[in-house]
Design an enzyme around this catalytic site. Structure first.
Site, PDB file in Angstrom:
ATOM      1  N   TYR A 151       0.816  -1.262   0.031  1.00  0.00           N
ATOM      2  CA  TYR A 151      -0.051  -0.052  -0.134  1.00  0.00           C
ATOM      3  C   TYR A 151       0.842   1.248  -0.057  1.00  0.00           C
ATOM      4  O   TYR A 151       0.268   2.376  -0.004  1.00  0.00           O
ATOM      5  CB  TYR A 151      -0.962  -0.025   1.244  1.00  0.00           C
ATOM      6  CG  TYR A 151      -1.965  -1.127   1.049  1.00  0.00           C
ATOM      7  CD1 TYR A 151      -2.998  -1.145   0.156  1.00  0.00           C
ATOM      8  CD2 TYR A 151      -2.012  -2.087   2.102  1.00  0.00           C
ATOM      9  CE1 TYR A 151      -3.976  -1.922   0.137  1.00  0.00           C
ATOM     10  CE2 TYR A 151      -2.915  -3.091   2.325  1.00  0.00           C
ATOM     11  CZ  TYR A 151      -4.054  -3.337   0.976  1.00  0.00           C
ATOM     12  OH  TYR A 151      -4.999  -4.218   1.092  1.00  0.00           O
ATOM     13  N   ASP A 211      -1.577 -11.872   8.346  1.00  0.00           N
ATOM     14  CA  ASP A 211      -0.723 -12.958   7.755  1.00  0.00           C
ATOM     15  C   ASP A 211       0.502 -12.692   8.196  1.00  0.00           C
ATOM     16  O   ASP A 211       1.006 -13.823   8.331  1.00  0.00           O
ATOM     17  CB  ASP A 211      -0.954 -12.689   6.123  1.00  0.00           C
ATOM     18  CG  ASP A 211      -2.487 -13.059   5.808  1.00  0.00           C
ATOM     19  OD1 ASP A 211      -2.802 -14.266   6.087  1.00  0.00           O
ATOM     20  OD2 ASP A 211      -2.842 -12.305   5.283  1.00  0.00           O
ATOM     21  N   HIS A 454       4.861  -6.331  -4.452  1.00  0.00           N
ATOM     22  CA  HIS A 454       3.451  -6.332  -4.751  1.00  0.00           C
ATOM     23  C   HIS A 454       2.439  -5.138  -4.505  1.00  0.00           C
ATOM     24  O   HIS A 454       3.099  -4.463  -3.533  1.00  0.00           O
ATOM     25  CB  HIS A 454       2.868  -7.689  -3.894  1.00  0.00           C
ATOM     26  CG  HIS A 454       2.692  -7.600  -2.538  1.00  0.00           C
ATOM     27  ND1 HIS A 454       1.919  -6.982  -1.773  1.00  0.00           N
ATOM     28  CD2 HIS A 454       3.638  -7.732  -1.450  1.00  0.00           C
ATOM     29  CE1 HIS A 454       2.130  -6.852  -0.601  1.00  0.00           C
ATOM     30  NE2 HIS A 454       3.111  -7.285  -0.484  1.00  0.00           N
ATOM     31  N   TYR A 535     -11.468  -0.715  -0.688  1.00  0.00           N
ATOM     32  CA  TYR A 535     -11.590  -0.101   0.746  1.00  0.00           C
ATOM     33  C   TYR A 535     -10.219   0.272   1.290  1.00  0.00           C
ATOM     34  O   TYR A 535     -10.079   0.988   2.424  1.00  0.00           O
ATOM     35  CB  TYR A 535     -12.131  -1.344   1.653  1.00  0.00           C
ATOM     36  CG  TYR A 535     -10.880  -2.464   2.413  1.00  0.00           C
ATOM     37  CD1 TYR A 535     -10.738  -2.082   3.398  1.00  0.00           C
ATOM     38  CD2 TYR A 535     -10.266  -3.177   1.602  1.00  0.00           C
ATOM     39  CE1 TYR A 535      -9.480  -2.865   4.213  1.00  0.00           C
ATOM     40  CE2 TYR A 535      -9.425  -3.985   2.159  1.00  0.00           C
ATOM     41  CZ  TYR A 535      -9.010  -3.884   3.355  1.00  0.00           C
ATOM     42  OH  TYR A 535      -8.042  -4.329   3.942  1.00  0.00           O
ATOM     43  N   ARG A 536      -9.214   0.112   0.652  1.00  0.00           N
ATOM     44  CA  ARG A 536      -7.863   0.447   0.867  1.00  0.00           C
ATOM     45  C   ARG A 536      -6.929   0.429  -0.260  1.00  0.00           C
ATOM     46  O   ARG A 536      -7.166  -0.492  -1.130  1.00  0.00           O
ATOM     47  CB  ARG A 536      -7.589  -0.591   2.110  1.00  0.00           C
ATOM     48  CG  ARG A 536      -6.231  -0.247   2.697  1.00  0.00           C
ATOM     49  CD  ARG A 536      -6.035  -1.408   3.738  1.00  0.00           C
ATOM     50  NE  ARG A 536      -4.815  -1.439   4.546  1.00  0.00           N
ATOM     51  CZ  ARG A 536      -4.319  -2.352   5.140  1.00  0.00           C
ATOM     52  NH1 ARG A 536      -4.702  -3.478   5.264  1.00  0.00           N
ATOM     53  NH2 ARG A 536      -3.111  -2.116   5.688  1.00  0.00           N
TER      54      ARG A 536
END
Length: 608
Positions: A151, A211, A454, A535-536
């Site tokens: 993010y 995770d 990623h 949502y993010r």
């Protein structure tokens, strides 16, 4: 380009200790060494490369004014707690990550970088830094630990901002109340650290962990991250915050707004969330309205549990699976936030690179996936469901009998328990995560490509088969178009699903990064046309995502801007975070909206 470091050249991962808040617990030292060895063994990039440009200055601030401001900041906090960003940019890896830029850079490495990093040691220090930023009109970008990977990590949205690294010195567990099953943490407390402290005290309590366990408990909650026990909605299970507002004033939310007897903390601060009047906590999640310096968190009483895996043989089973999950989740028969994954992730979580499974070019084809999956414990299947049940043994058995019966309606489905699979199977790590034990296993899929990084594409859909199929179809087609393997994970609740798409790319491959950007932008646009929103998101796509929430001429965006301008008239606190721009920067070219043709790889060119 220098070759990858050999395993003998790799330094041990720092252990969690009073002097190393971001370290790995001793129990995971061997696992961390193996994970680091795999990642660095699949690396072709040098540790650092030459910078193409000088470190950027904050916007509208001259070099002379900046130097004087930094000298003043050193006087406030001490010279050891202010660092200029003038050293090589090193991406590191998850457990040894940078706080100057995004380790998983999707633009060029030196585009989204800070000019300096500051390390406050207390809430008072944070207030002083914020007041300093207002005085000099210098944007500041707070991070808890900087591990918001996928993010944007620690990267500031505006190059040249000063990063406030809260976690380096503000990493205390301020309180654990065993009777109330709650705690209070500062931003630098990782899931690893909180878990280890609870074990040290021998308390019958669980944390809820995502995770990977190296992230900030506080930071993940205010970014509305999720985990996998019944306490998996992290923001919903926070209770009370202490916040430094953009003008330097201190605010407590919830019952903390009422002083306790003789000036002590209110005894119900970590017991009741809303208190009296408007519930203000929400505006400090996924926003730039304040800096959260401590937060209460609810902990789960320990209980018996049983994890399991169910496999489904056909791609077209997808809608049927979702339709079965919905009533099970609504009736609270499913015990946790379960995951539905595509079988390609069974290949990735072995830690073996894509080249081990597939020697072709481009996207791995379905027949190759089936052939490789047939060699694994799951067999030749398409979908894998991971769940966990909680309670006493009788309750768990009753729940499992219902779950087995309902999923048996999908022809060819099979259920597995941990004792049915090898010790190194992914299901074994789900047992730990779903009982509140933070681990590192999820790093293994980063070995899929060299120099792996990623992006997450994270839309929300109703828990309905037809909606899930629409979004899944868009994502499948876009991945085929742009040549990426599709790694979908659906975190499924009774009424909505987080469809988490993991776009894995080689951060040393400029062409792959351009394709990843194009894929991300297309996914945002195409799903929004069907009414599905993220949502993010990554900070470089925040404006495009915010733009999709356009009902009533963007009323939500304008509402957020009104709050921002009222609380932060100088626009110093994380401008642009989650698409919220203060008046000072708004409409001047910083926003990256749908249809913007500028090259994100090189940043943006605002009109100042």
């Amino acid at each position: 380009m220098e070759p990858p470091q050999s395993p003998s050249q790799l330094d041990p991962t720092p252990l969690l200790s009073p002097s190393k808040h971001s370290g790995i617990p001793k129990r995971l030292a061997t696992e961390a060494a193996a994970a680091k060895q795999k990642l660095f063994g699949n690396k072709t990039l040098p540790q650092s490369g030459p910078r193409r440009n000088d470190t950027p200055l904050p916007p509208e601030v001259s070099k002379e004014a900046y130097d004087a401001a930094i000298d003043e900041l050193r006087e406030l906090l001490g010279g050891d707690h202010v660092e200029l960003n003038d050293k090589p940019l090193i991406d590191g890896w998850y457990m040894e990550h940078p706080n100057t830029h995004d380790a998983f850079h999707i633009s060029q490495q030196d585009v989204l970088v800070c000019s300096a990093v500051v390390y406050p040691g207390s809430t008072r220090d944070v207030q002083d830094v914020v007041k300093w930023a207002n005085k000099h009109k210098i944007p500041v970008y707070p991070i808890s630990m900087g591990r918001n990977v996928g993010y944007g990590g620690a990267a500031p949205r505006i190059p040249g901002s000063v990063v406030i690294d809260l976690g380096r010195r503000m990493n205390k567990i301020l309180n654990i109340d065993g009777g109330n099953a709650s705690c209070v943490v500062e931003p630098g407390v990782s899931y690893f650290k909180l878990y280890e402290e609870i074990q040290k005290r021998n308390l019958p309590l669980w944390i809820d962990t995502p995770d990977l366990g190296g992230g900030s408990v506080l930071g993940n909650a205010i970014d509305r991250g999720v985990g996998y026990t019944p306490y998996g909605d992290h923001f919903a299970n926070h209770c009370g915050m202490e916040i430094v507002l953009p003008n330097g004033e201190l605010l407590r939310t919830g019952m903390g707004a009422m002083p306790g007897k003789s000036g002590t903390d209110n005894p119900t601060w970590q017991s009741f969330q809303a208190a009296y009047g408007p519930y203000s906590d929400g505006i400090f999640s996924q926003s730039n309205f304040g800096i959260v310096t401590s937060m209460g968190v609810w902990l789960m009483p320990a209980t018996e549990h049983q994890s399991y895996m169910i496999t489904f043989p056909r791609e077209e089973d997808f809608e049927h699976i979702v339709e079965i999950i919905r009533p099970l989740a609504q009736k609270r028969i499913l015990g946790n936030i379960p995951q539905l994954r595509h079988v390609i992730q069974e290949l990735a979580v072995t830690g073996m690179p894509k080249s081990h499974w597939f020697q072709g070019h481009g996207q791995m084809d379905r027949e190759s996936i089936r052939r490789c999956a047939a060699t694994l414990p799951c067999g030749d299947v398409s979908w894998v469901f991971y769940g966990t049940q909680y309670g006493d043994r009788a309750s768990i058995e009753a729940q499992l009998s219902i779950i087995k019966f309902d999923f048996s309606k999908v022809e060819g489905s099979k259920m597995y328990y941990p004792y049915d699979v090898p010790q190194d199977h992914y299901l074994r790590s789900r047992v730990q995560v779903c009982s509140g034990v933070p681990v590192l296993r999820e790093l293994d899929w980063l070995n899929w490509v060299p120099n792996a990084a990623h992006l997450f594409f994270s839309p929300i859909t109703p828990t309905r088969g037809k909606d899930a199929r629409i979004v899944h179809g868009i994502i499948v087609r876009a991945h085929e178009k742009w040549g990426f393997d599709l790694f979908p994970t659906l975190c499924v609740a009774g009424r909505e699903m987080h469809y988490i798409t993991n776009i894995v790319y080689d951060r040393g491959d400029v062409e792959a990064k351009r394709r990843a950007v194009a894929l991300m932008r297309e996914l945002i646009h195409e799903t929004a046309k069907e009414g599905y929103g993220e949502y993010r998101t990554h900070l470089l796509f925040a404006d495009q995502v915010a733009e999709t929430y356009s009902w009533n001429n963007g009323a939500l965006r304008r509402f957020n801007e009104t709050i921002k301008d009222a609380l932060d008239p100088n626009g110093i606190l994380a401008p642009g975070r989650n698409g919220i721009w203060p008046k000072r920067f708004r409409g001047k070219g910083w926003e990256i909206l749908q249809g913007d043709t500028r090259d994100i790889m090189e940043g943006v060119s605002p009109k100042l």
